[in-house]
Design an enzyme around this catalytic site. Structure first.
Site, mmCIF file in Angstrom:
data_model
loop_
_atom_site.group_PDB
_atom_site.id
_atom_site.type_symbol
_atom_site.label_atom_id
_atom_site.label_comp_id
_atom_site.label_asym_id
_atom_site.label_seq_id
_atom_site.Cartn_x
_atom_site.Cartn_y
_atom_site.Cartn_z
ATOM 1 N N ARG A 223 0.851 -1.186 0.000
ATOM 2 C CA ARG A 223 0.000 0.000 0.000
ATOM 3 C C ARG A 223 0.888 1.237 0.000
ATOM 4 O O ARG A 223 2.034 1.203 0.459
ATOM 5 C CB ARG A 223 -0.914 0.018 1.226
ATOM 6 C CG ARG A 223 -1.875 -1.169 1.319
ATOM 7 C CD ARG A 223 -2.708 -1.068 2.586
ATOM 8 N NE ARG A 223 -3.667 -2.159 2.686
ATOM 9 C CZ ARG A 223 -3.432 -3.323 3.284
ATOM 10 N NH1 ARG A 223 -2.243 -3.542 3.843
ATOM 11 N NH2 ARG A 223 -4.357 -4.261 3.333
ATOM 12 N N LYS A 256 -1.188 0.014 8.030
ATOM 13 C CA LYS A 256 -2.504 -0.609 8.130
ATOM 14 C C LYS A 256 -2.443 -1.976 8.783
ATOM 15 O O LYS A 256 -3.228 -2.278 9.662
ATOM 16 C CB LYS A 256 -3.192 -0.700 6.765
ATOM 17 C CG LYS A 256 -4.685 -1.049 6.873
ATOM 18 C CD LYS A 256 -5.389 -0.954 5.545
ATOM 19 C CE LYS A 256 -6.887 -1.243 5.705
ATOM 20 N NZ LYS A 256 -7.591 -1.129 4.404
ATOM 21 N N HIS A 325 -3.053 2.667 -5.725
ATOM 22 C CA HIS A 325 -3.638 1.369 -5.386
ATOM 23 C C HIS A 325 -3.805 0.473 -6.610
ATOM 24 O O HIS A 325 -3.917 -0.753 -6.469
ATOM 25 C CB HIS A 325 -4.988 1.564 -4.697
ATOM 26 C CG HIS A 325 -5.302 0.492 -3.690
ATOM 27 N ND1 HIS A 325 -4.587 0.340 -2.514
ATOM 28 C CD2 HIS A 325 -6.228 -0.498 -3.692
ATOM 29 C CE1 HIS A 325 -5.070 -0.679 -1.833
ATOM 30 N NE2 HIS A 325 -6.062 -1.216 -2.527
ATOM 31 N N ARG A 328 -1.189 -2.137 -6.663
ATOM 32 C CA ARG A 328 -1.468 -3.260 -5.755
ATOM 33 C C ARG A 328 -2.434 -4.242 -6.420
ATOM 34 O O ARG A 328 -2.235 -5.461 -6.350
ATOM 35 C CB ARG A 328 -2.044 -2.718 -4.447
ATOM 36 C CG ARG A 328 -2.337 -3.775 -3.382
ATOM 37 C CD ARG A 328 -2.705 -3.081 -2.085
ATOM 38 N NE ARG A 328 -3.215 -3.986 -1.064
ATOM 39 C CZ ARG A 328 -2.468 -4.676 -0.211
ATOM 40 N NH1 ARG A 328 -1.149 -4.585 -0.289
ATOM 41 N NH2 ARG A 328 -3.014 -5.456 0.701
ATOM 42 N N HIS A 351 -3.052 -9.337 4.013
ATOM 43 C CA HIS A 351 -4.464 -9.426 4.383
ATOM 44 C C HIS A 351 -4.626 -10.302 5.619
ATOM 45 O O HIS A 351 -3.975 -11.342 5.742
ATOM 46 C CB HIS A 351 -5.289 -10.022 3.235
ATOM 47 C CG HIS A 351 -5.466 -9.084 2.086
ATOM 48 N ND1 HIS A 351 -5.711 -9.513 0.799
ATOM 49 C CD2 HIS A 351 -5.436 -7.729 2.023
ATOM 50 C CE1 HIS A 351 -5.829 -8.472 0.003
ATOM 51 N NE2 HIS A 351 -5.667 -7.384 0.723
ATOM 52 N N TYR A 361 -9.664 -9.965 -5.558
ATOM 53 C CA TYR A 361 -8.782 -10.163 -6.708
ATOM 54 C C TYR A 361 -9.054 -11.428 -7.518
ATOM 55 O O TYR A 361 -8.666 -11.489 -8.677
ATOM 56 C CB TYR A 361 -7.325 -10.186 -6.236
ATOM 57 C CG TYR A 361 -6.905 -8.940 -5.521
ATOM 58 C CD1 TYR A 361 -6.739 -7.737 -6.205
ATOM 59 C CD2 TYR A 361 -6.693 -8.937 -4.151
ATOM 60 C CE1 TYR A 361 -6.357 -6.582 -5.545
ATOM 61 C CE2 TYR A 361 -6.310 -7.785 -3.480
ATOM 62 C CZ TYR A 361 -6.151 -6.615 -4.184
ATOM 63 O OH TYR A 361 -5.784 -5.477 -3.533
#
Length: 382
Positions: A223, A256, A325, A328, A351, A361
């Site tokens: 990110r 994050k 983004h 990503r 994640h 995705y």
């Protein structure tokens, strides 16, 4: 509240009312979102002001709650804008948020669609769902505080159990935030870049620093907050490892993820990093990798606004509409299409749950299906 001022709205609600800073929540015609700097941590946060420039207590107490939970400034800003829209709707339609019913929320959905027609691009169903989720989260917070609202009363069913999930008869597992209301949306594939577009963007970079930033976004799937928070100590060029460490950063960047993890990149990316160190890095008092060398506050770590300006400049040079983004999305999509197991992609992207990886995705395009069928035919003929 001007930036740098003391965020007095975070005090007790009674004190705010005594000082005249807590008017009727929905009793104004216009409001706006204002950035502030928290005096205790010096971090950015956001509040919503009324037409007189006074903080709106209930909204801002909720935004402060999100801040203390460790939500990123960008998340708090997004919630502030979503609740500002909700406030505007209540003012326009002369509704009381405590007396709002489910049918009124349906009216709010229509209002969101109608009010967006003035903009260049109407609000998508996905955007509307994000706004509704923020509103639902606000109501859930009020419910936990014991504030009586029409929506919280609608959660009660029968005498044996005082509380059950909202719309309990539809889904017994959903929280109030999730179940307040959603609109049906068309599932869209994440926007990705093709190899030639990535090369055009790299060639359009004037500085090695910017080329390295794009390279790391593309090769690692990090990110933008993770990239901006990188320190030189996080990069182990001899084995192509980059450690992503959650920490407080001077530029407001957030990793994050709650735990540190490692991603690997190519030797070419590490050679680019070495060139950047030799030719562009200067002596500074901190260890940040990406620093303002040619504009802004020289020597300060790059922030989100600087990256946005960079991407706008690259867009003008190449004619491509891009966001950080998208790199990503591109990285994750390429890994899955190349045969990576979703569990490996999950760990690489950081994640917490594999469902996030697969739902975001793991979508097959027509070309993917065609290629898979071609492989099937070849294997069948063997």
């Amino acid at each position: 509240m001007p930036e740098g001022g003391s965020p007095r709205w975070r005090s007790e609600r009674s004190e705010l009312r005594q000082r005249g800073l807590a008017p009727n929540l929905w009793g104004v015609d216009v409001n706006k979102v204002q950035r502030i700097i928290m005096t205790d941590s010096h971090e950015r946060s956001w509040i919503v002001l009324d037409a007189s420039g006074r903080p709106i207590t209930e909204i801002n107490e909720y935004l402060l709650y999100l801040h203390h939970l460790g939500r990123s400034p960008n998340t708090v800003r997004a919630y502030a804008h979503h609740l500002q829209l909700f406030h505007e709707f209540l003012v326009d339609t002369r509704r009381d948020w405590k007396k709002l019913a489910l049918t009124d929320l349906a009216t709010f959905v229509g209002w969101l669609r109608l009010s967006s027609r003035k903009a260049r691009e109407p609000r998508s169903d996905s955007t509307i769902n994000v706004v509704l989720a923020a509103v639902g989260s606000f109501y859930e917070y009020q419910d936990r505080l014991g504030v009586e609202t029409e929506i919280s009363r609608s959660r009660r069913f029968g005498a044996k159990s005082s509380y059950k999930p909202f719309l309990h008869h539809i889904n017994r597992t959903q929280s109030l935030r999730q179940a307040v209301m959603r609109v049906r949306k068309t599932k869209l594939l994440p926007k990705v870049l093709i190899a030639s577009d990535v090369q055009r963007l790299l060639d359009a970079c004037i500085h090695l620093r910017d080329r390295l930033l794009l390279c790391l976004l593309y090769e690692s799937g990090m990110r933008i907050g993770q990239v901006l928070g990188l320190r030189h100590a996080d990069i182990r060029s001899f084995d192509g490892e980059i450690e992503i460490v959650p920490r407080t950063n001077l530029n407001g960047a957030r990793a994050k993820s709650r735990t540190a993890y490692v991603v690997h990149v190519s030797k070419e990316a590490m050679l680019l990093y070495a060139d950047y160190l030799v030719h562009e890095c200067r002596e500074v008092s901190h260890d940040y990798v990406f620093v303002n060398w040619w504009g802004g506050h020289i020597g300060a770590p790059m922030n989100y606004a600087t990256v946005i300006d960079l991407f706008r400049a690259l867009g003008r040079r190449t004619g491509l509409h891009i966001t950080p983004h998208m790199f990503r999305h591109t990285h994750a999509t390429e890994l899955l299409r190349s045969g990576w197991d979703a569990a490996y992609v999950q760990k690489r992207l950081g994640h917490a749950h594999i469902q996030t990886t697969t739902s975001t995705y793991a979508h097959l395009s027509g070309e993917d299906m065609g290629a898979a069928y071609t492989r099937y035919l070849r294997e069948r003929e063997r």
